[in-house]
Scaffold this active site. Structure first.
Site, PDB file in Angstrom:
ATOM      1  N   GLN A 247       0.811  -1.213   0.000  1.00  0.00           N
ATOM      2  CA  GLN A 247       0.000   0.000   0.000  1.00  0.00           C
ATOM      3  C   GLN A 247       0.848   1.268   0.000  1.00  0.00           C
ATOM      4  O   GLN A 247       0.316   2.370  -0.084  1.00  0.00           O
ATOM      5  CB  GLN A 247      -0.919   0.002   1.224  1.00  0.00           C
ATOM      6  CG  GLN A 247      -1.937  -1.117   1.238  1.00  0.00           C
ATOM      7  CD  GLN A 247      -2.770  -1.142   2.506  1.00  0.00           C
ATOM      8  OE1 GLN A 247      -2.710  -0.239   3.342  1.00  0.00           O
ATOM      9  NE2 GLN A 247      -3.542  -2.195   2.684  1.00  0.00           N
ATOM     10  N   HIS A 311      -1.345   0.930   5.519  1.00  0.00           N
ATOM     11  CA  HIS A 311      -2.070   1.968   6.265  1.00  0.00           C
ATOM     12  C   HIS A 311      -1.249   3.249   6.449  1.00  0.00           C
ATOM     13  O   HIS A 311      -0.704   3.530   7.513  1.00  0.00           O
ATOM     14  CB  HIS A 311      -2.522   1.438   7.624  1.00  0.00           C
ATOM     15  CG  HIS A 311      -3.650   0.465   7.534  1.00  0.00           C
ATOM     16  ND1 HIS A 311      -4.419   0.117   8.610  1.00  0.00           N
ATOM     17  CD2 HIS A 311      -4.152  -0.235   6.490  1.00  0.00           C
ATOM     18  CE1 HIS A 311      -5.341  -0.759   8.242  1.00  0.00           C
ATOM     19  NE2 HIS A 311      -5.192  -0.982   6.944  1.00  0.00           N
ATOM     20  N   TYR A 426      -9.817  -9.359  10.748  1.00  0.00           N
ATOM     21  CA  TYR A 426      -9.970 -10.206   9.559  1.00  0.00           C
ATOM     22  C   TYR A 426     -10.039 -11.680   9.924  1.00  0.00           C
ATOM     23  O   TYR A 426     -10.557 -12.486   9.154  1.00  0.00           O
ATOM     24  CB  TYR A 426      -8.813  -9.942   8.586  1.00  0.00           C
ATOM     25  CG  TYR A 426      -8.795  -8.515   8.086  1.00  0.00           C
ATOM     26  CD1 TYR A 426      -9.701  -8.082   7.128  1.00  0.00           C
ATOM     27  CD2 TYR A 426      -7.893  -7.592   8.588  1.00  0.00           C
ATOM     28  CE1 TYR A 426      -9.713  -6.779   6.684  1.00  0.00           C
ATOM     29  CE2 TYR A 426      -7.884  -6.283   8.158  1.00  0.00           C
ATOM     30  CZ  TYR A 426      -8.790  -5.873   7.197  1.00  0.00           C
ATOM     31  OH  TYR A 426      -8.794  -4.570   6.771  1.00  0.00           O
TER      32      TYR A 426
END
Length: 539
Positions: A247, A311, A426
């Protein structure tokens, strides 16, 4: 050869020691998560502790059982093969070492291939990892003790049994799928035109005077799109060094409010290395004639450094007073940092364009707090918009499994993460027992199941008068754009758009022409333009 009666007893010992490890590990995971909240000063009543433990037994334990059964089965099978070379009294130690080592290798492998840096939250810390490994080792020692004590591996002739007669067979692991029910797209009278294609994971779009557009690509490129839709073949030169992984990468591009005069732009990006990286903000002058940046200056770097590649936040917006707000993610494995004013992780920060700190920032005078912080308790804010007509800053952020939020940001307020969330981890584990907590702001809107919001725009154009004043929320996982209307009670979804495209939407913008512009998050991403169906196509 068929499994003997002794073989069945061996299988039963394998199963009960595996189940023991699953239950103990689940309870340890729960208590470690709750301990992390307690260290933030959160009070957890006994009733909530028991409820969280029971929730995790029902929802986390099956996931952990699937993971552990693989590592435990392989490791104990290896130990069975090696036991004949080990003195009898040391055989339980052999099985314990095999179980602990097997779980450690499995966790490393899972974390390497999973989208998130650390799948099992308890293993984020050294203490948590050691607890899980010791529980696996305990189960292995008990299994090894049973093997040594009962001599299950002797056949009817007194010799070692063949491996085929004593193999421990495991049931296939079930694939757990999160179902996300999606409402149908409303019948809006629009047309979607492709402006540019072939962009590599485009992340942010900005408009310059005259209709020129800037697009960032996450791997670290800044592209120029002419007003007629032509993509400049070469990226703009002179960008900062970007840490691009997972990310991490180049995020937002934000032109200065006086860009026509100053030619200044601002870039947010990940900087550093996988082991030590930050969210950074830099300013530079954009020379359009030479397609390069000059005078590049880093004006902000988040503290502390973190490892991993998840993140970052990265969204930028101008406030009405000319200050900049930058969103910062919690780094995934560092979620408790979002509650600490000594860390930028999981916060929004506010700066002047030269990187100095506004004197009226809410924590500028607070001893020990980082003065840049504007609000905190965020997970991963990837949508920011300033509504100048109502002088309000709005944001949305990713929850885990559920718990995506739309918030109205007030300076100095705590938005709860990870003490408060509607989502779960998750793995099915509870992150917190609380969906509300004193002193923490509730969201205007919550998305459960998660839509993975990314990109946020306030529609103020003339082409779609029925959308005037509404928010447009892009969604990655849900592959849609939601039209959201603010109400006296909070906010509500009034329409779901563009589901027919079946793409991940990374950014949403209202163009100066009143059209809606979309960026799709793909290796070959697109810049799309949405206009009324009756409008002529872009030439």
């Amino acid at each position: 050869m068929l499994i003997t009666a002794k073989g069945y007893k061996l299988l039963l010992h394998f199963i009960w020691t595996l189940l023991l490890a699953v239950v103990l590990s689940t309870l340890a995971q729960t208590q470690l998560n709750l301990l992390a909240l307690q260290q933030l000063g959160v009070v957890i009543p006994a009733s909530e502790r028991w409820a969280t433990s029971w929730h995790d037994i029902r929802h986390f334990a099956p996931v952990y059982a699937a993971l552990l059964s693989v590592s435990y089965g392989i490791s104990q099978g290896v130990a069975l093969g090696l036991r004949r070379f080990i003195v009898l009294r040391w055989q339980p130690a052999l099985f314990a070492l095999a179980a602990g080592s097997g779980l450690w290798c499995t966790l490393l492998l899972v974390n390497a291939v999973a989208p998130m840096p650390t799948l099992i939250a308890a293993s984020r810390s050294l203490m948590g990892m050691l607890v899980l490994l010791l529980i696996a080792a305990l189960a292995g020692a008990l299994f090894g003790r049973a093997v040594a004590a009962k001599s299950y591996l002797q056949n009817s002739r007194g010799g070692p049994a063949r491996p085929t007669s004593t193999a421990v067979w495991l049931l296939p692991c079930l694939l757990l799928t999160v179902l996300n029910t999606e409402p149908a797209s409303a019948n809006s009278d629009y047309r979607v035109d492709t402006v540019v294609q072939g962009l590599e994971h485009p992340w942010s779009l900005a408009f310059l005077p005259g209709g020129t557009m800037l697009v960032t690509e996450r791997p670290g490129r800044l592209r120029l799109v002419h007003a007629d839709g032509r993509l400049e073949p070469e990226p703009i030169a002179g960008l900062p060094e970007v840490f691009a992984s997972g990310q991490a990468g180049l995020f937002e591009v934000l032109p200065a409010q006086d860009f026509a005069r100053s030619q200044q732009i601002f870039l947010s990006y990940a900087c550093g290395s996988r082991r030590a990286n930050h969210s950074c903000l830099a300013s530079a002058r954009l020379d359009l004639s030479r397609l390069e940046l000059t005078g590049l200056t880093e004006i902000f770097r988040s503290y502390p450094a973190k490892s991993g590649n998840a993140h970052y936040g990265g969204r930028l917006v101008w406030l009405g007073d000319g200050s900049i707000v930058l969103s910062l993610g919690d780094g995934f494995d560092y979620r408790e940092e979002a509650q600490r004013l000594t860390s930028h992780l999981g916060s929004l920060v506010r700066l002047w364009p030269d990187g100095t700190i506004p004197a009226d920032n809410p924590f500028a005078a607070k001893r020990g707090a980082l003065a840049e912080i504007y609000s905190y308790g965020h997970r991963n804010v990837q949508g920011l918009v300033y509504d100048s007509a109502n002088n309000q800053l709005l944001s949305h952020e990713h929850g885990p499994r559920g718990g995506d939020e739309l918030n109205r940001i007030e300076p100095g307020r705590n938005y709860g993460w990870p003490v408060v969330t509607q989502g779960i981890d998750y793995t099915g584990a509870r992150i917190t027992p609380f969906t509300a907590y004193q002193g923490m702001e509730p969201p205007l809107l919550d998305w459960t199941p998660s839509i993975a919001p990314s990109g946020l725009a306030l529609y103020q154009g003339d082409l779609f008068p029925q959308w005037q004043g509404d928010l447009l929320v892009g969604a990655l996982a849900a592959r849609q754009v939601q039209r959201v209307r603010l109400t006296s009670q909070g906010a509500e979804v009034v329409e779901v758009l563009f589901t027919e495209l079946q793409v991940r939407f990374r950014d949403v913008r209202t163009g100066p022409d009143g059209a809606v512009y979309l960026l799709t998050d793909e290796p070959q991403g697109h810049l799309l333009r949405v206009v009324p169906a009756a409008l002529p196509a872009m030439q």
